[in-house]
Every structure is written in C-alpha cells, then in structure tokens.
Design an enzyme around this catalytic site. Sequence first.
Site, mmCIF file in Angstrom:
data_model
loop_
_atom_site.group_PDB
_atom_site.id
_atom_site.type_symbol
_atom_site.label_atom_id
_atom_site.label_comp_id
_atom_site.label_asym_id
_atom_site.label_seq_id
_atom_site.Cartn_x
_atom_site.Cartn_y
_atom_site.Cartn_z
ATOM 1 N N ASP A 91 23.900 -16.672 5.510
ATOM 2 C CA ASP A 91 24.262 -15.838 6.642
ATOM 3 C C ASP A 91 23.196 -14.777 6.919
ATOM 4 O OD1 ASP A 91 26.334 -14.739 8.553
ATOM 5 O OD2 ASP A 91 26.121 -13.016 7.222
ATOM 6 N N GLU B 189 20.655 -18.890 8.697
ATOM 7 C CA GLU B 189 20.983 -18.289 9.980
ATOM 8 C C GLU B 189 20.029 -17.115 10.188
ATOM 9 O OE1 GLU B 189 24.470 -16.021 12.504
ATOM 10 O OE2 GLU B 189 24.159 -15.625 10.395
#
Length: 623
Positions: free
Chosen positions: A267, A304
């Site tokens: 993330d 990401e």
Amino acid sequence: MTSTPIRESNLGAVLRPDGTCAFTVWAPFAQHVDIELEGDPPVSHPMQRDPDGYHTLTLTGIQPSARYWVVLEGKKRRPDPASRALPDGVHGPSAIAAREFAWTDERWHGFPLESYIIYELHVGAFTPEGTFDAAIGRLDALVVDLGVTAIELMPVAQFPGTRNWGYDGVQPYCVQNSYGGVDGLKRLVDACHARGLAVVLDVVYNHLGPEGNYLSDFGPYFTDRYKTPWGKALNFDGAHADHVRRYFIENALYWVTEFHIDALRLDATQAMADLSAHPVLDELVAAVHRQRDALNRRIYLMAETDRSDDRLLRPFDAGGVGMDAQWADEVHHVIHTLLTGENQSYYKGFGKFANLAPVMRRGFVYGGQYSPVHERRHGTFSPDIPGKRFVICAQNHDHIGNRMNGERLSTLVSFEAAKLAAGLVLLSPYLPLLFMGEEYAESNPFLFFTDHGDPHLQDAVREGRKREFAAFNWEGEPPDPQDEATFSASKLRFERRGHGKHATMLAFYTELIRLRKTIPALHHLEKRQMEVIGYERHRVLLMRRWHEDSDVCMLFNIGPDDVELTAPIPAGEWSVALASADAQWRTDDDSAPPPDAAPIRPESDGRVTIPGHAFVVYVRSAT
C-alpha cells in the site's frame, strides 16, 4: 542453481517442532522485559537481553491459545508487537497460534504474472458472515461463473473492533480475529489454490493505525522527519532503522512462507519515506525474491504508488527497485472522468479524450509534463515495460469508498457506459483488477467504515472525512463511518447476480474474460504488439493487438451518440467476436440502443458504425 535457506520470522512467540515456544521482542531501550502468562495466578518469566536490544525466552509446555503479555520494566503490560493472535482485540493479551496446518497445495507453484485477472474483495463485506470460511463458499462462483484467476484481500492485519477497511491495522503479524484468524486465512488460501486461484494480500508498510498502536512503547519504530496523510511515518532510515526494517521485511516473508500467499500488494509505497543509500523497498524486494527462489513458487510484489514512476519496475542494476508490478491508477482516472464528467480534486486534468490513447498505450498519462493535480511536472514514460507489469481497473475500493456516498461506477453511468469501461480494462494489455460486485453491477455502495473505541478518535475520523470531500463540492452529510449501518450497507447482495440486468452484466464480464483467456493476441501482454489511435472528433478509440497468427481490432465509442467513421482496419477476413450493443447484452430497464444499432462488419474501405457508449471486437482469421 542453489537457493538460500528458507528464512522464517522468529519475532513474537513461535512454537518450535521440539515442543518449545520461543519468544523474541525488540525493545532496545528497556533493560527488563518479562513474558507474563495469564493464569490463576499469572506467571512472569524474565527475558534475556542481547546487545541489539532483542529480548528472548524459551519455555516448554506452552499450548496453542495460551495468552500472555509483554511487560516492559515491570510497569507497562502490552500485547506482543509481533502477536500472531489477539482473541480479545488490539488492547487485549496476545495468544499463541498453532503453526500446524493440513495444507493440500503441495503441487501449487503459482502461475505467470500475465495470467492474473484479479478480484479485489473485503473479507468483512464480501459475505453476510464476513469471514474467511464464508468467502470459501463463493470461490466457485468467481472461478467457474466469472473466470478470474486471483483474489486480492484488502488488509487482514488486526485492527480495532470488528469492522474496518484494514488500513488502520496495528498488528502486522496478526490475522484479524473477527475474520477467522490464522487458521481461517490458511483455509481460504488452501481452498483458492485447490481451485487454481492465486491469492494477493494487501499489506500496509507505510503507517499503522492510531488505536491500539503500541509500537512506540517498544522502540523507535516511528520518526518525525517525515509525514504521512494517515499517521506517523515509520523509521526506515534513522537510528535503529535496521531493526524496524527487519520487523516489516520478515512480515512480508511470514505471509508468503507460512500462509502460502502468492503476491503482496504494498500500500502507498510513496509514503515509505527513506533517503538512505539502500532504501527499505530495495531490501524488501531482494528478500522476497530470494524467498521465492527458495520456495520454488511464483511470488510477486505489486506496488501501489501515486507517482507514475517506472523506476519501481526497473531492475535494481538499472537504477530501479525491481518490483514485479505496480498499480497504474491513471488509467482509472481517464476512464472515470470521460464517462462521468467529473474533473475535481485528484481527477483534475484527466477528463480529456486526448488522454485516452496515451494512457492505454503506456499505462501513464504523465511522463514528465505539467500535471494540474500536482501543479508541477509529474511522472516518467514507460515505453519498454511490458503490460503485465501494470495493474489497472475501472473501480476499486479507494475510488468507490472515498466518494462521500460510496457510489459504484454502475450507479453513476448508464449500463452501456459501465460495459464500455469493462471492455477497456479487460481487453487492455495490462493486468485487470475488478472490485467485488463490479461483475454483476452491484448497486449497494462501498462506504468507509470503522469501529474505533475512542470517542475522540471517532470524531476525528468523521471530521477528517468531511475535509476530504470538500474538494469535490459534494452536498449533504456523509454517512457516519462508526455507524454499523454504514458497514451493513456496504455488504454485497450476491444473490442479485442471477437476476435482470445484474445477470446480463455477469454474462458480459464472463464473456470478456473468456475472450481475454482464449484469444492469443489478448492474452499476450506485450505493448510493442499494439496500435492505439484516438479519433478526437468522433471520441472513438481504436486499439489493435496482435501476436503471431492472432489479430484483434477493437473500436470503443466513448461518447453517447452513434458514430460512423472510417478506421484504418487492415484488409482481411474480420469477424465480430463481441459487440457490446448486441441484443444479448442489453437490459430492459436501461436505455440501451435497439438491436438494429449493433456494430456492423467494417466495409472494404474501413467504414463502420459504432453506437454510443459501445464497443466492438473484431478478430481476423489467420491467412
């Protein structure tokens, strides 16, 4: 080639094959650390400290589920920072987790990255029960009825309460107890592998949540040198950073080794601030890739990022990080803005048809030019990086859940436009990601929900959400993240998939995935074997892809009106493999075009008619 020995995490409490239990806690500033076993009465055992600040202890006779506390300097009783189980939640004692599990996936080695068709799901909202075991009951629907090849789990590390997106997790080694804990996750992974599904796990190594975050009591896990939008930045490059890195790198190895996870989605990697000569991402990638070789399994790391920076994908010896894939959100931004007309906040500058061809050709819009969102030059070009290194979507948890009312794309645009978005994603040369329910046009929202116990934190979350929405000029009051009804409203109504327009959309997605799998030109993800042309006057995109004897030409009408144009379709015998406006893909409760408006075969001069918000896929026979 010989591989390095398999590296396992020994942080926390680990049951050994000889029947002992080894405890390891890093607390460099504590001189005295004890393990306190719960009982009547509780029993404390002093740990031994080494020069690096690791405190260790080995005990016999410890059974799975035994509960314990880590006691710092005889005063602070805290859950283990590397807890494997927290049956009473983030403020309760740690518990010993059994390591034995009857795996049946000994023949599973994963599959090539280009075969990934990812289905993102939130464990708590995917089924009424909200558990790993309940999710197993829906796997056959994903594999047989739809055809996806991988599921991606939103974060499952322990968070406060029983409902949360997972990005407020505070115990990276602990599997959320309300989902089913360690054994529940292992059962889900084993069931996926039995059905040929890979498992991607979303992990958060850029911050921890605010409630139940006790890491600062143990050591300098955080730094004030950097800021993140969500909390204190982790200390990856300051004093004692080597041990903070170890904590998170061994966590990554823990998931791929003990849980047989096939890929990790990291993330917001841009928030993993690290200015050292050898950043933590480099070290993490190298460690996981060594473990991949040792385990003899295909294991991938997917980053990401909001930087549109292809250096994440370039090999280490070429000045890159060596990630296997990265999220390419700019594809989503262009598709979304063109179909909805929204152009505020982080969508600013994307809503131009002129952006569509470049983003479908290279995965990025910005490659060094000025970005209105960032108000500076942004991004890098990636012409030589294969499409299989980029993950794209028409919607995901962020882009739905960060709307004030959590609307899905299918509730914002027409049925035909939603099909068009699906075609752009699933017929692209990139790795497609679907968000749960997208495949049958789920109409329930996916809202932001929390279950914090601290009233001050509850208010802070509510106010923070309101500030985020201000940039979009949305009117009204956002749903309360703390209200259980907000969570309940976000659960799928899976039974809808068999009725009306939902069944039609499911059949349409299934056919798109079938084409992607069976037509070599669509399955082979090579951007160099592709031509993309945008006809701005007509708002039509031509995408042609080929591989060996397979040739596909696709025309996408982004506008709402029928268009006739002459496209440079090569000569040959072309047949229609799919036309989104055909009668079989229409629904009576939507303003779909009549059957006679379906696309026709191109004339000899390339003239063709495409209905509004429709697309057609032509396949040329081998000569």
